[in-house]
Write an enzyme that holds these catalytic residues in place. Structure first.
Site, PDB file in Angstrom:
ATOM      1  N   ARG A   1       0.808  -1.226   0.000  1.00 42.10           N
ATOM      2  CA  ARG A   1       0.000   0.000   0.000  1.00 42.10           C
ATOM      3  C   ARG A   1       0.847   1.286   0.000  1.00 42.10           C
ATOM      4  O   ARG A   1       0.554   2.204  -0.763  1.00 42.10           O
ATOM      5  CB  ARG A   1      -0.989   0.009   1.178  1.00 42.10           C
TER       6      ARG A   1
ATOM      7  N   TYR B   1       0.051   3.246  -3.352  1.00 42.26           N
ATOM      8  CA  TYR B   1      -0.915   4.354  -3.229  1.00 42.26           C
ATOM      9  C   TYR B   1      -0.346   5.522  -2.410  1.00 42.26           C
ATOM     10  O   TYR B   1      -1.118   6.365  -1.942  1.00 42.26           O
ATOM     11  CB  TYR B   1      -2.193   3.892  -2.525  1.00 42.26           C
TER      12      TYR B   1
ATOM     13  N   CYS C   1      14.669  -4.909  -3.764  1.00 47.77           N
ATOM     14  CA  CYS C   1      15.584  -4.165  -4.635  1.00 47.77           C
ATOM     15  C   CYS C   1      14.824  -3.138  -5.466  1.00 47.77           C
ATOM     16  O   CYS C   1      14.722  -3.249  -6.680  1.00 47.77           O
ATOM     17  CB  CYS C   1      16.330  -5.147  -5.533  1.00 47.77           C
ATOM     18  N   GLU C   2      14.224  -2.185  -4.792  1.00 42.94           N
ATOM     19  CA  GLU C   2      13.473  -1.108  -5.463  1.00 42.94           C
ATOM     20  C   GLU C   2      13.571   0.129  -4.574  1.00 42.94           C
ATOM     21  O   GLU C   2      13.336   0.029  -3.357  1.00 42.94           O
ATOM     22  CB  GLU C   2      11.981  -1.458  -5.582  1.00 42.94           C
TER      23      GLU C   2
HETATM   24  N1  LLP Z   1     -17.253  -3.736  -3.158  1.00 47.68           N
HETATM   25  C1  LLP Z   1     -16.611  -3.693  -4.332  1.00 47.68           C
HETATM   26  C2  LLP Z   1     -17.334  -4.002  -5.557  1.00 47.68           C
HETATM   27  C3  LLP Z   1     -15.258  -3.355  -4.374  1.00 47.68           C
HETATM   28  O1  LLP Z   1     -14.615  -3.304  -5.550  1.00 47.68           O
HETATM   29  C4  LLP Z   1     -14.566  -3.067  -3.158  1.00 47.68           C
HETATM   30  C5  LLP Z   1     -13.154  -2.720  -3.172  1.00 47.68           C
HETATM   31  C6  LLP Z   1     -15.290  -3.136  -1.961  1.00 47.68           C
HETATM   32  C7  LLP Z   1     -16.634  -3.476  -1.989  1.00 47.68           C
HETATM   33  C8  LLP Z   1     -14.660  -2.873  -0.631  1.00 47.68           C
HETATM   34  O2  LLP Z   1     -14.175  -1.586  -0.490  1.00 47.68           O
HETATM   35  P1  LLP Z   1     -13.624  -1.098   0.936  1.00 47.68           P
HETATM   36  O3  LLP Z   1     -14.765  -1.119   1.932  1.00 47.68           O
HETATM   37  O4  LLP Z   1     -12.547  -2.051   1.351  1.00 47.68           O
HETATM   38  O5  LLP Z   1     -13.096   0.251   0.690  1.00 47.68           O
HETATM   39  N2  LLP Z   1      -6.197  -2.107  -2.647  1.00 47.68           N
HETATM   40  C9  LLP Z   1      -6.763  -0.811  -2.362  1.00 47.68           C
HETATM   41  C10 LLP Z   1      -8.271  -0.871  -2.256  1.00 47.68           C
HETATM   42  C11 LLP Z   1      -8.950  -1.458  -3.480  1.00 47.68           C
HETATM   43  C12 LLP Z   1     -10.444  -1.603  -3.296  1.00 47.68           C
HETATM   44  C13 LLP Z   1     -11.032  -2.435  -4.358  1.00 47.68           C
HETATM   45  N3  LLP Z   1     -12.453  -2.625  -4.242  1.00 47.68           N
HETATM   46  C14 LLP Z   1      -6.125  -0.275  -1.096  1.00 47.68           C
HETATM   47  O6  LLP Z   1      -5.252  -0.925  -0.523  1.00 47.68           O
HETATM   48  O7  LLP Z   1      -6.450   0.838  -0.671  1.00 47.68           O
END
Ligand code: LLP
Length: 430
Positions: free
Chosen positions: A323, A327, A354-355
């Site tokens: 993360r 991000y 290595c980055e």
């Molecule tokens: N529903 C759908 C259709 C989604 O695509 C996602 C997340 C969620 C629910 C859940 O969202 P949340 O409540 O966790 O915000 N890897 C990124 C976040 C990617 C989210 C993808 N979709 C990070 O580490 O911030």
């Protein structure tokens, strides 16, 4: 630093639900993911109570992509959770964990023919992302001699002020069908013999700290529900997605709670469905806000270096928590074995990859540290291990889970042998 109540400091050591991180590092080694099942269950109940006290016909689906460990899914299944699933793998994990098929919503903008077949075979509900997919799914269901229940994924075309890589409800986003085209999509679905439209779905993005945005999405959704009702769609659920953020900056972020979230969206939902004369279930799909703060990533300092900056070189990098690199995400860090010492020095915590971008935390005020000390990276339970890799040929670390006085392994650490387990010799190298 403000800590959630399951994290405490005793005799200078960070504890999770009363378990000393320093002891856990000794027992299981580092790097190590440590998760509190109690905290996940508490937060799930917070969601359930916040929704049920306002509208009893609701269903909380856990976004399984946030944390796909079966132990986590099982704990949530036992409390009645369903899941937002985004792949055949997540579908199988959710069923394996004991979640019933009718509480699983198969999402995704690019499903394979195999995904569609498995969805039909397993009787899960499919969130259809395009008309092309609708017709493919109808054909798959016909071939299987079944009817498949569906929702359409709505793109509400809102302005979402979160990191652009995690905003999904923008007009330009790859997900969903433009909101204006949704009634046409349902009309087409009503003509498909093997597809039964029963739901309406959206998800506007992630790490959203302003509930006003969820209100805007809810308004779009009930407006569409009204149009759908007039064309004869019988909506059994409306799914408002996930996306509620958490306070990654513990002392300065304000994050709404599930209670704040429900207080904002449920009145809009209720007013909207009353205007349609329908009583569908209200579904939500939290990921991060259910599991992020349940978990720390514990990593040991290999060496320190005074160069352009003071570096603390640790044994976990973006192979285990991507993360920050992906991000520019901020995670609080605590020196787990010196948690009562005052900060004196500015350190940048860097991983072993290595980055140049392999940095877990930039310019943090920490007590004086040395090789062997332990750094706890907080709020690592969502999109942490789930996004890990073996980059630089590094076996992934173990994960442990805590329930009350018990601690158990929920994933063993990979070994060097695991790195080659799926590799095969091409015939000319035999
Ligand atoms: N529903 C759908 C259709 C989604 O695509 C996602 C997340 C969620 C629910 C859940 O969202 P949340 O409540 O966790 O915000 N890897 C990124 C976040 C990617 C989210 C993808 N979709 C990070 O580490 O911030």
């Amino acid at each position: 630093m403000k800590l959630p109540h399951h994290l405490t400091i005793k005799k200078g050591h960070l504890h999770i639900n009363g378990h000393d991180c320093v002891d856990l590092a000794e027992k299981y080694g580092t790097p190590l993911y440590i998760t509190s099942e109690d905290r996940i269950c508490e937060q799930f109940r917070n969601y359930q109570n916040a929704l049920s006290s306002r509208y009893p016909k609701n269903q909380v689906l856990f976004a399984a992509k946030a944390n796909g460990n079966l132990a986590v899914l099982r704990a949530l299944a036992q409390l009645g959770a369903g899941a937002d699933i985004f792949s055949s793998g997540e579908l199988c994990l959710a069923l394996d964990a004991g979640m019933p098929a009718d509480k699983l919503l198969f999402n995704g903008s690019s499903k394979t023919p195999d995904d569609l077949q498995l969805a039909v075979k397993s009787d899960v509900i499919v969130s259809v992302d395009s008309l092309d997919e609708l017709y493919q799914l109808d054909a798959v269901a016909k071939a299987a001699g079944k009817t498949v229940k569906i929702a359409f994924r709505v793109n509400p075309a809102l302005k979402i002020p979160t990191h652009p890589k995690i905003a999904t409800g923008l007009a330009s986003s790859k997900f969903g069908i433009p909101h204006k085209e949704i009634p046409t999509a349902y009309k087409k679905a009503l003509t498909c013999k093997y597809v039964k439209p029963i739901g309406l779905h959206c998800h506007i993005g992630s790490q959203i700290l302003d509930v006003e945005l969820f209100a805007q999405a809810a308004e779009v959704m009930v407006r569409i529900a009204k149009e759908l009702t007039t064309i004869g769609v019988n909506l059994e659920f409306i799914d408002l997605g996930g996306g509620l953020g958490i306070p990654y900056h513990h002392d300065t972020d304000f994050a709404p709670t599930p209670e704040d979230y429900a207080a904002k969206i449920v009145p809009i939902f209720k007013e909207g469905i009353e205007a349609c004369g329908i009583t569908p279930e209200l579904w939500v799909e939290p990921g991060r806000s259910l599991v992020a703060d349940s978990t720390v990533l514990l990593t040991r300092i290999n060496s320190t270096k005074s160069a352009h900056k003071q570096f603390a070189n640790v044994d976990a990098g973006f192979n285990l928590l991507i993360r920050p690199a992906m991000y520019d995400a901020y995670h609080e860090v605590i020196v787990a074995n010196k948690a009562d010492k005052s900060p004196t020095t500015t350190y940048t915590v860097t991983g072993p990859i290595c980055e140049s971008g392999d940095i877990l935390a930039i310019d943090r005020q920490l007590p004086k540290i040395a090789a062997g000390d332990l750094i706890a990276v907080l709020d690592a339970g969502a999109y942490g291990f789930a996004m890990s890799s073996q980059y630089n040929s590094r076996p992934r670390c173990p994960e442990v889970i805590i329930k009350g006085s018990l601690v158990g392994l929920m994933r063993r650490g990979e070994t060097i042998e695991d790195l080659t387990i799926n590799m095969t010799r091409p015939p000319w190298q035999q």
